[in-house]
Write a protein that holds these residues in place. Structure first.
Motif, PDB file in Angstrom:
ATOM      1  N   LEU A 106       0.826  -1.202   0.000  1.00 43.94           N
ATOM      2  CA  LEU A 106       0.000   0.000   0.000  1.00 43.94           C
ATOM      3  C   LEU A 106       0.862   1.254   0.000  1.00 43.94           C
ATOM      4  O   LEU A 106       0.619   2.200  -0.754  1.00 43.94           O
ATOM      5  CB  LEU A 106      -0.913  -0.023   1.229  1.00 43.94           C
ATOM      6  CG  LEU A 106      -1.586   1.288   1.632  1.00 43.94           C
ATOM      7  CD1 LEU A 106      -2.518   1.768   0.540  1.00 43.94           C
ATOM      8  CD2 LEU A 106      -2.325   1.122   2.951  1.00 43.94           C
ATOM      9  N   ARG A 107       1.897   1.258   0.825  1.00 43.36           N
ATOM     10  CA  ARG A 107       2.773   2.418   0.888  1.00 43.36           C
ATOM     11  C   ARG A 107       3.507   2.627  -0.448  1.00 43.36           C
ATOM     12  O   ARG A 107       3.719   3.758  -0.880  1.00 43.36           O
ATOM     13  CB  ARG A 107       3.774   2.258   2.035  1.00 43.36           C
ATOM     14  CG  ARG A 107       3.127   2.370   3.409  1.00 43.36           C
ATOM     15  CD  ARG A 107       4.137   2.209   4.532  1.00 43.36           C
ATOM     16  NE  ARG A 107       3.516   2.345   5.831  1.00 43.36           N
ATOM     17  CZ  ARG A 107       3.274   3.508   6.436  1.00 43.36           C
ATOM     18  NH1 ARG A 107       3.629   4.633   5.836  1.00 43.36           N
ATOM     19  NH2 ARG A 107       2.692   3.552   7.615  1.00 43.36           N
ATOM     20  N   SER A 108       3.872   1.539  -1.085  1.00 44.77           N
ATOM     21  CA  SER A 108       4.530   1.621  -2.388  1.00 44.77           C
ATOM     22  C   SER A 108       3.608   2.241  -3.425  1.00 44.77           C
ATOM     23  O   SER A 108       3.994   3.163  -4.154  1.00 44.77           O
ATOM     24  CB  SER A 108       4.956   0.215  -2.828  1.00 44.77           C
ATOM     25  OG  SER A 108       5.424   0.214  -4.151  1.00 44.77           O
ATOM     26  N   ALA A 109       2.382   1.730  -3.497  1.00 47.01           N
ATOM     27  CA  ALA A 109       1.428   2.216  -4.492  1.00 47.01           C
ATOM     28  C   ALA A 109       1.076   3.685  -4.256  1.00 47.01           C
ATOM     29  O   ALA A 109       1.046   4.495  -5.190  1.00 47.01           O
ATOM     30  CB  ALA A 109       0.175   1.352  -4.467  1.00 47.01           C
TER      31      ALA A 109
ATOM     32  N   ALA B 206      -0.422   6.723  -7.490  1.00 46.88           N
ATOM     33  CA  ALA B 206      -1.589   6.016  -8.022  1.00 46.88           C
ATOM     34  C   ALA B 206      -2.767   6.085  -7.061  1.00 46.88           C
ATOM     35  O   ALA B 206      -2.586   6.157  -5.840  1.00 46.88           O
ATOM     36  CB  ALA B 206      -1.228   4.549  -8.291  1.00 46.88           C
ATOM     37  N   MET B 207      -3.966   6.090  -7.619  1.00 47.31           N
ATOM     38  CA  MET B 207      -5.168   5.934  -6.812  1.00 47.31           C
ATOM     39  C   MET B 207      -5.144   4.509  -6.247  1.00 47.31           C
ATOM     40  O   MET B 207      -5.033   3.552  -7.007  1.00 47.31           O
ATOM     41  CB  MET B 207      -6.425   6.140  -7.663  1.00 47.31           C
ATOM     42  CG  MET B 207      -6.523   7.503  -8.297  1.00 47.31           C
ATOM     43  SD  MET B 207      -7.965   7.661  -9.422  1.00 47.31           S
ATOM     44  CE  MET B 207      -7.335   6.813 -10.889  1.00 47.31           C
ATOM     45  N   THR B 208      -5.217   4.373  -4.935  1.00 48.42           N
ATOM     46  CA  THR B 208      -4.950   3.081  -4.320  1.00 48.42           C
ATOM     47  C   THR B 208      -6.146   2.576  -3.507  1.00 48.42           C
ATOM     48  O   THR B 208      -6.729   3.320  -2.724  1.00 48.42           O
ATOM     49  CB  THR B 208      -3.719   3.158  -3.406  1.00 48.42           C
ATOM     50  OG1 THR B 208      -2.614   3.663  -4.153  1.00 48.42           O
ATOM     51  CG2 THR B 208      -3.360   1.797  -2.844  1.00 48.42           C
ATOM     52  N   ILE B 209      -6.479   1.316  -3.734  1.00 54.62           N
ATOM     53  CA  ILE B 209      -7.494   0.623  -2.942  1.00 54.62           C
ATOM     54  C   ILE B 209      -6.832  -0.594  -2.311  1.00 54.62           C
ATOM     55  O   ILE B 209      -6.062  -1.302  -2.962  1.00 54.62           O
ATOM     56  CB  ILE B 209      -8.695   0.191  -3.796  1.00 54.62           C
ATOM     57  CG1 ILE B 209      -9.461   1.424  -4.287  1.00 54.62           C
ATOM     58  CG2 ILE B 209      -9.630  -0.729  -3.015  1.00 54.62           C
ATOM     59  CD1 ILE B 209     -10.639   1.101  -5.192  1.00 54.62           C
TER      60      ILE B 209
ATOM     61  N   ALA C 252      -4.480   3.144  11.005  1.00 58.77           N
ATOM     62  CA  ALA C 252      -5.252   4.350  10.679  1.00 58.77           C
ATOM     63  C   ALA C 252      -4.458   5.228   9.709  1.00 58.77           C
ATOM     64  O   ALA C 252      -5.024   5.811   8.777  1.00 58.77           O
ATOM     65  CB  ALA C 252      -5.574   5.123  11.954  1.00 58.77           C
ATOM     66  N   GLU C 253      -3.146   5.307   9.915  1.00 59.68           N
ATOM     67  CA  GLU C 253      -2.298   6.098   9.016  1.00 59.68           C
ATOM     68  C   GLU C 253      -2.309   5.520   7.612  1.00 59.68           C
ATOM     69  O   GLU C 253      -2.372   6.264   6.623  1.00 59.68           O
ATOM     70  CB  GLU C 253      -0.865   6.114   9.552  1.00 59.68           C
ATOM     71  CG  GLU C 253       0.118   6.847   8.664  1.00 59.68           C
ATOM     72  CD  GLU C 253       1.559   6.691   9.125  1.00 59.68           C
ATOM     73  OE1 GLU C 253       2.450   7.188   8.426  1.00 59.68           O
ATOM     74  OE2 GLU C 253       1.789   6.054  10.177  1.00 59.68           O
ATOM     75  N   GLU C 254      -2.282   4.195   7.512  1.00 64.40           N
ATOM     76  CA  GLU C 254      -2.273   3.550   6.198  1.00 64.40           C
ATOM     77  C   GLU C 254      -3.634   3.665   5.511  1.00 64.40           C
ATOM     78  O   GLU C 254      -3.697   3.820   4.288  1.00 64.40           O
ATOM     79  CB  GLU C 254      -1.852   2.093   6.351  1.00 64.40           C
ATOM     80  CG  GLU C 254      -0.374   1.960   6.681  1.00 64.40           C
ATOM     81  CD  GLU C 254      -0.014   0.677   7.400  1.00 64.40           C
ATOM     82  OE1 GLU C 254       1.188   0.432   7.572  1.00 64.40           O
ATOM     83  OE2 GLU C 254      -0.926  -0.070   7.812  1.00 64.40           O
ATOM     84  N   ARG C 255      -4.698   3.607   6.283  1.00 63.15           N
ATOM     85  CA  ARG C 255      -6.032   3.793   5.699  1.00 63.15           C
ATOM     86  C   ARG C 255      -6.152   5.168   5.045  1.00 63.15           C
ATOM     87  O   ARG C 255      -6.844   5.326   4.033  1.00 63.15           O
ATOM     88  CB  ARG C 255      -7.111   3.648   6.772  1.00 63.15           C
ATOM     89  CG  ARG C 255      -7.415   2.207   7.157  1.00 63.15           C
ATOM     90  CD  ARG C 255      -8.459   2.111   8.248  1.00 63.15           C
ATOM     91  NE  ARG C 255      -8.783   0.734   8.530  1.00 63.15           N
ATOM     92  CZ  ARG C 255      -9.757   0.051   7.932  1.00 63.15           C
ATOM     93  NH1 ARG C 255     -10.515   0.644   7.019  1.00 63.15           N
ATOM     94  NH2 ARG C 255      -9.991  -1.205   8.231  1.00 63.15           N
ATOM     95  N   ALA C 256      -5.481   6.147   5.618  1.00 65.35           N
ATOM     96  CA  ALA C 256      -5.547   7.505   5.080  1.00 65.35           C
ATOM     97  C   ALA C 256      -4.877   7.614   3.714  1.00 65.35           C
ATOM     98  O   ALA C 256      -5.111   8.576   2.979  1.00 65.35           O
ATOM     99  CB  ALA C 256      -4.913   8.487   6.056  1.00 65.35           C
TER     100      ALA C 256
END
Length: 232
Positions: free
Chosen positions: A176-179, A184-187, A197-201
């Motif tokens: 996720l952090r890479s994308a 990129a728009m990331t899901i 919580a930080e990664e969800r943001a």
């Protein structure tokens, strides 16, 4: 959900996102550790998820010491995976439907994986998806693995797209952090590890499966310019 930009391409992580292999790799490392006389715990395996093999090797040496039989452990892990995947490589929920939909809509697809090229080609071929991807970026193709964005930047470039016009799909916090760092728009569709919580943001959304991503794209196509037209 409204995407902030037109989706002109989709970039997939492989293990844990497209292929249901993360549990397999956890079991393989645990078995390999036992084969060489060491206990590799599930928690330790979770720390390796999404990371390039070189980083995982460093982690094992740091954990078990310089005399750890790394080559024998890797060989045992590979043999376990080969046996377990002999009858096929399982897909994550909604993976085939999503790939088929995007292909029908003329959306170019790429893989951005931390796996080595022979492994990626083997797994994708075995499940019948390799031909759907116009680009395959593996650990062999980058100098800096995830969480550095190089994998996703190269995947977008291989498709001739700006990263911010690409949708990236990931399952791990490292990926996720890479994308997200690529722009990129990331899901995220979490597999073994849940995001903080930080990664969800960093995400547009956190979903239960790729089936949810498919429904998002279908809803977007119904209310906006069709995806296929956008891609052209």
């Amino acid at each position: 959900m409204v995407f902030p930009h037109a989706v002109e391409a989709v970039l997939f992580d492989m293990d844990g996102t497209l292929l249901d292999t993360e549990r397999l790799y956890v079991d393989a490392w645990i078995a390999a550790g036992r084969a060489v006389g060491h206990e590799i715990t599930e928690a330790f395996c979770h720390r390796m998820i999404g990371k390039p093999m070189q980083d995982c090797e460093t982690m094992m040496i740091e954990r078990f010491g310089a005399d750890f039989p790394l080559d024998a452990c890797i060989e045992a892990c590979g043999a376990y995976v080969a046996r377990a995947s002999r009858s096929g490589v399982p897909l994550k929920e909604g993976a085939r439907e999503l790939v088929d939909y995007l292909t029908a809509m003329n959306i170019p697809l790429a893989i951005a994986t931390s796996s080595r090229r022979p492994t990626a080609e083997h797994h994708l071929s075995r499940c019948g998806l390799l031909s759907h991807f116009s680009a395959l970026v593996t650990r062999d193709d980058v100098q800096r693995g995830k969480p550095h964005p190089e994998s996703y930047l190269r995947a977008a470039r291989a498709l001739g797209k700006e990263p911010w016009r690409c949708l990236a799909l990931e399952d791990s916090p490292t990926g996720l952090r890479s994308a997200a760092a690529s722009g990129a728009m990331t899901i995220m569709a979490p597999d073994v590890l849940q995001p903080s919580a930080e990664e969800r943001a960093l995400c547009l959304a956190v979903v239960a499966s790729l089936r949810d991503v498919l429904e998002m794209l279908r809803a977007h196509a119904r209310t906006q310019q069709p995806l296929g037209a956008i891609a052209r």
